[in-house]
Scaffold this motif. Structure first.
Motif, mmCIF file in Angstrom:
data_model
loop_
_atom_site.group_PDB
_atom_site.id
_atom_site.type_symbol
_atom_site.label_atom_id
_atom_site.label_comp_id
_atom_site.label_asym_id
_atom_site.label_seq_id
_atom_site.Cartn_x
_atom_site.Cartn_y
_atom_site.Cartn_z
ATOM 1 N N LEU A 28 -5.997 4.919 -4.326
ATOM 2 C CA LEU A 28 -7.277 5.009 -3.616
ATOM 3 C C LEU A 28 -7.381 3.999 -2.479
ATOM 4 C CD1 LEU A 28 -9.652 5.655 -6.639
ATOM 5 C CD2 LEU A 28 -8.875 7.283 -4.910
ATOM 6 N N GLU A 29 -6.574 2.953 -2.530
ATOM 7 C CA GLU A 29 -6.519 2.050 -1.372
ATOM 8 C C GLU A 29 -5.970 2.777 -0.151
ATOM 9 O OE1 GLU A 29 -4.487 -1.610 -1.967
ATOM 10 O OE2 GLU A 29 -5.720 -2.204 -3.687
ATOM 11 N N SER A 30 -5.030 3.693 -0.383
ATOM 12 C CA SER A 30 -4.431 4.453 0.713
ATOM 13 C C SER A 30 -5.267 5.674 1.072
ATOM 14 C CB SER A 30 -3.022 4.902 0.318
ATOM 15 O OG SER A 30 -2.168 3.800 0.186
ATOM 16 N N ASP A 31 -5.821 6.318 0.057
ATOM 17 C CA ASP A 31 -6.584 7.547 0.291
ATOM 18 C C ASP A 31 -7.815 7.537 -0.613
ATOM 19 O OD1 ASP A 31 -7.577 10.043 0.718
ATOM 20 O OD2 ASP A 31 -5.779 11.143 0.101
ATOM 21 N N PRO A 32 -8.933 6.967 -0.143
ATOM 22 C CA PRO A 32 -10.132 6.829 -0.981
ATOM 23 C C PRO A 32 -10.702 8.155 -1.466
ATOM 24 C CG PRO A 32 -10.277 5.440 0.956
ATOM 25 C CD PRO A 32 -9.101 6.337 1.167
ATOM 26 N N MET A 64 0.851 -1.190 0.000
ATOM 27 C CA MET A 64 0.000 0.000 0.000
ATOM 28 C C MET A 64 0.887 1.239 0.000
ATOM 29 S SD MET A 64 -2.976 1.124 2.712
ATOM 30 C CE MET A 64 -4.023 -0.245 2.278
ATOM 31 N N LYS A 89 -4.530 0.314 -12.674
ATOM 32 C CA LYS A 89 -3.885 -0.376 -11.561
ATOM 33 C C LYS A 89 -3.207 0.614 -10.615
ATOM 34 C CE LYS A 89 -0.321 -3.904 -10.730
ATOM 35 N NZ LYS A 89 0.666 -4.810 -11.392
ATOM 36 N N ARG A 128 -5.874 2.741 -8.658
ATOM 37 C CA ARG A 128 -6.545 1.973 -7.590
ATOM 38 C C ARG A 128 -5.608 1.814 -6.381
ATOM 39 N NH1 ARG A 128 -11.419 0.030 -8.920
ATOM 40 N NH2 ARG A 128 -11.939 -0.300 -11.134
ATOM 41 N N ALA A 129 -4.315 1.710 -6.647
ATOM 42 C CA ALA A 129 -3.356 1.616 -5.548
ATOM 43 C C ALA A 129 -3.378 2.892 -4.697
ATOM 44 C CB ALA A 129 -1.950 1.375 -6.092
ATOM 45 N N TYR A 171 -16.522 7.104 -8.985
ATOM 46 C CA TYR A 171 -15.254 7.829 -8.918
ATOM 47 C C TYR A 171 -15.432 9.276 -9.380
ATOM 48 C CZ TYR A 171 -13.706 3.085 -8.276
ATOM 49 O OH TYR A 171 -13.561 1.800 -7.794
#
Length: 693
Positions: free
Chosen positions: A35-39, A1, A29, A32-33, A64
């Motif tokens: 947004l995993e940390s900061d949606p 992450m 890809k 999305r990485a 989105y």
């Protein structure tokens, strides 16, 4: 992450670059990485929505775009993109509502007016489509798919088509589009093409298309059957006869292929690519003499030059013997192809010559790693597969090419009709085809003294012969394993081998090989480049008719380069084919320590393997008659220790030969080009000559 703000900024920058370059899958890809940390990261949400929308995943893009808009409603583009996505997702009422909110928030201008008009248009189309109950997506979706294909975003288009075809299973164009996209990616397209055929069973062109897909997958037997079905539906279908000729030739029945090509030409006499296929096929048979083969090539030249010769331009190039030469190379094979083994090492040095500007005219839609390597060596790269012959000739004229080089001859994808228009003052044929083009518009043919000894074969060419120290260098594969010990020393038999294409294994070849196999008890024959099962039954049956049973055959299908090269460690001696020799296969075999027993031929097509053996200093593997071939094979089988010594020394011989001197050959090629140019500047006629003289 991703953890830090700096990492997010870096990843976002990378994602934006990927998006701009068209790599939508990798961009998605990366986003999305983030947004995993900061949606709630605004730009990542916005760009992910954009990527999904461009990938025809409008519905998936909505959350989105919505997140980006809610985080920063001051950005007009966030409103516009969200509304556009709602329209594409067919959420028309929601789009109308967001448009109203946007107007209230001060959104205005031509872009807003356009979206309002688009919304009204799409709603009307939706009502019409519902009334017609069409079995296909809306027109705008089809247009976007076509754009993805034209922009070479094949993976994205493939992913977008899958759900659409699930919804519209009777959408014929969609199945054909999916098949094309899979073919371009070198994937299995048979299922998609079979769906298209099932929807259009009575259409001859649909059968022909399906046959081409089967051919592309190596299923030659069923491809031939499918082309025959096309002909049953449309007896005057010249393209189906041509394609049937191609697969029949690939299965080794060259005589039948010739008949199919002639049938296609009887239907359509102006079918130039089929005419080239016929000439290529005739060059692989012994049903015509060398003189008759030349006559057939001259008929091709006469037919097409009759159309264009009167319109040949009077070239106004500056007659400056010292000028920087613009040299163009035309080929359909600037890709993973045997041509690259010979051409790339020359190009490597040629690209460094200051007084030559290199132009490529690439006639293939598919590019690969080899293409990228070659592309880097040209000053100018032109992709011309979508140009007509006349348009290509005009492009060459516009580029003011001084010397134009054909690298294909009569092989697939050639542009000889463009050469027939004489777009450059000097035109040369080289490497791709071991015979004349038949065109008087082609001035020179490049070879060497082993291939075409001075004066001995000039009557078989419309071109003048120019001899280099070697026709071309050869680059062995980096995947080549070490040379193994002679197999016969540990086996209780000698293994003869052949890695040439099956269409080169003519009945006369089989008869000669069988004579040798029958004369050497317990010997075996390894055939290392066979097409899929069933496609080479004719060869097996012909061998059986000469008392060569199946237990004496070692069959290997076409495979990866590393597996192909490893097979040479199972072979003691390669046996060449005729009248069409193996050249690339002979070079690969020699590098792997396996010499090739070959006949001295009476045409260029039948002298390729001989030239390689002579360059390697191995004249003892070249014979003049069929009896000599059998006797020499027997003799080698009885002198295994000497054969083992040849094997152990062969790679060094290769390294020491002219075949491994690309710089020397390139330097002499430059001298040859300059000699041709000087003669043209001085208005001297084309002549055969040797470099160095």
């Amino acid at each position: 992450m991703i953890q830090s703000a700096e990492d997010i900024t870096h990843t976002l920058h990378r994602a934006v670059q990927l998006h701009a370059s068209g790599d939508l899958l990798e961009a998605e890809k990366q986003l999305r990485a983030i947004l995993e940390s900061d949606p709630l990261q605004v730009q990542a949400n916005y760009y992910l929505g954009t990527v999904l929308l461009e990938s025809l995943q409008a519905l998936e893009s909505l959350p989105y775009f919505n997140a980006a808009l809610e985080s920063d409603p001051q950005q007009a583009q966030h409103w516009l993109s969200y509304i556009a996505a709602l329209i594409d997702a067919e959420h028309y009422e929601d789009a109308k509502l967001v448009l109203t909110y946007g107007r209230d928030a001060g959104l205005d201008g031509k872009s807003v007016d356009y979206l309002e008009q688009l919304l009204a248009q799409r709603q009307a189309e939706s009502l019409q489509l519902a009334a017609k109950t069409e079995a296909m997506p809306a027109a705008h979706m089809q247009e976007k798919l076509i754009q993805l294909f034209l922009n070479k975003r094949y993976q994205v288009a493939e992913a977008a088509l899958q759900p659409l075809l699930a919804t519209y299973p009777k959408w014929l164009v969609g199945w054909k589009m999916l098949s094309d996209i899979l073919l371009v990616q070198k994937k299995d397209a048979r299922l998609a093409a079979s769906h298209a055929l099932a929807l259009n069973q009575d259409d001859a062109q649909e059968h022909c298309y399906y046959g081409l897909v089967l051919k592309g997958q190596g299923d030659l037997v069923n491809a031939a059957a499918t082309f025959k079905q096309a002909i049953e539906l449309q007896p005057d279908y010249a393209a189906a006869y041509n394609n049937l000729g191609i697969v029949t030739k690939d299965m080794g029945d060259v005589a039948a292929a010739v008949a199919y090509y002639r049938k296609a030409l009887a239907i359509n006499p102006g079918y130039a690519s089929c005419y080239s296929n016929l000439l290529f096929c005739l060059s692989h048979t012994d049903i015509v003499s060398a003189d008759d083969l030349f006559i057939e090539h001259r008929k091709f030249g006469a037919q097409y030059e009759a159309v264009y010769k009167s319109a040949w331009p009077k070239h106004s190039h500056q007659a400056d013997v010292a000028k920087r030469l613009h040299v163009g190379f035309v080929s359909a094979d600037f890709r993973e192809h045997s041509l690259a083994n010979f051409f790339e090492p020359v190009l490597e040095h040629l690209s460094q010559v200051a007084d030559i500007a290199l132009h490529a005219y690439a006639n293939n839609a598919i590019e690969d790693g080899v293409t990228q390597r070659l592309k880097a060596k040209f000053k100018y790269w032109n992709k011309v597969d979508d140009l007509t012959d006349a348009a290509l000739a005009e492009r060459v004229r516009a580029d003011k090419i001084d010397i134009l080089v054909d690298l294909d001859g009569h092989t697939a994808g050639n542009r000889l009709i463009s050469f027939a228009m004489k777009p450059a003052p000097i035109q040369i044929s080289w490497l791709g085809y071991l015979a004349t083009t038949g065109l008087t518009a082609m001035d020179y043919y490049l070879a060497d003294a082993h291939l075409l000894p001075p004066g001995q074969f000039d009557q078989q060419f419309t071109e003048k012969i120019v001899q280099l120290p070697a026709n071309a260098p050869f680059t062995p594969s980096a995947l080549s394993p070490a040379v193994g010990a002679l197999p016969a020393l540990s086996n209780d038999f000698i293994t003869f081998g052949c890695f040439n294409r099956v269409e080169k294994i003519t009945p006369s070849v089989i008869k000669l090989w069988s004579g040798l196999l029958n004369a050497v008890p317990n010997s075996k024959l390894l055939l290392g480049a066979m097409p899929k099962d069933g496609s080479y039954d004719g060869v097996i049956n012909e061998l059986a008719s000469h008392a060569i049973s199946a237990d004496r055959l070692i069959i290997h299908h076409r495979s990866t380069m590393d597996n192909y090269l490893k097979l040479h460690n199972l072979v003691d001696i390669c046996l060449d084919t005729f009248p069409s020799n193996g050249v690339t296969t002979t070079c690969h075999a020699a590098w792997m320590g396996v010499p090739t027993l070959c006949l001295e031929g009476q045409s260029l097509m039948s002298r390729g393997a001989m030239a390689v053996m002579l360059h390697l200093g191995l004249p003892e593997f070249v014979v003049k008659s069929h009896d000599d071939f059998i006797n020499k094979g027997i003799d080698w089988a009885e002198h295994l220790q000497y054969l083992s010594e040849v094997r152990a020394a062969l790679r060094k011989k290769f390294n020491d030969s002219a075949l491994n001197q690309p710089q020397f050959i390139s330097e002499n090629l430059v001298l040859a080009l300059r000699t041709m140019w000087v003669r043209w500047c001085k208005k001297q006629p084309t002549i055969s000559f040797k470099i160095p003289d």
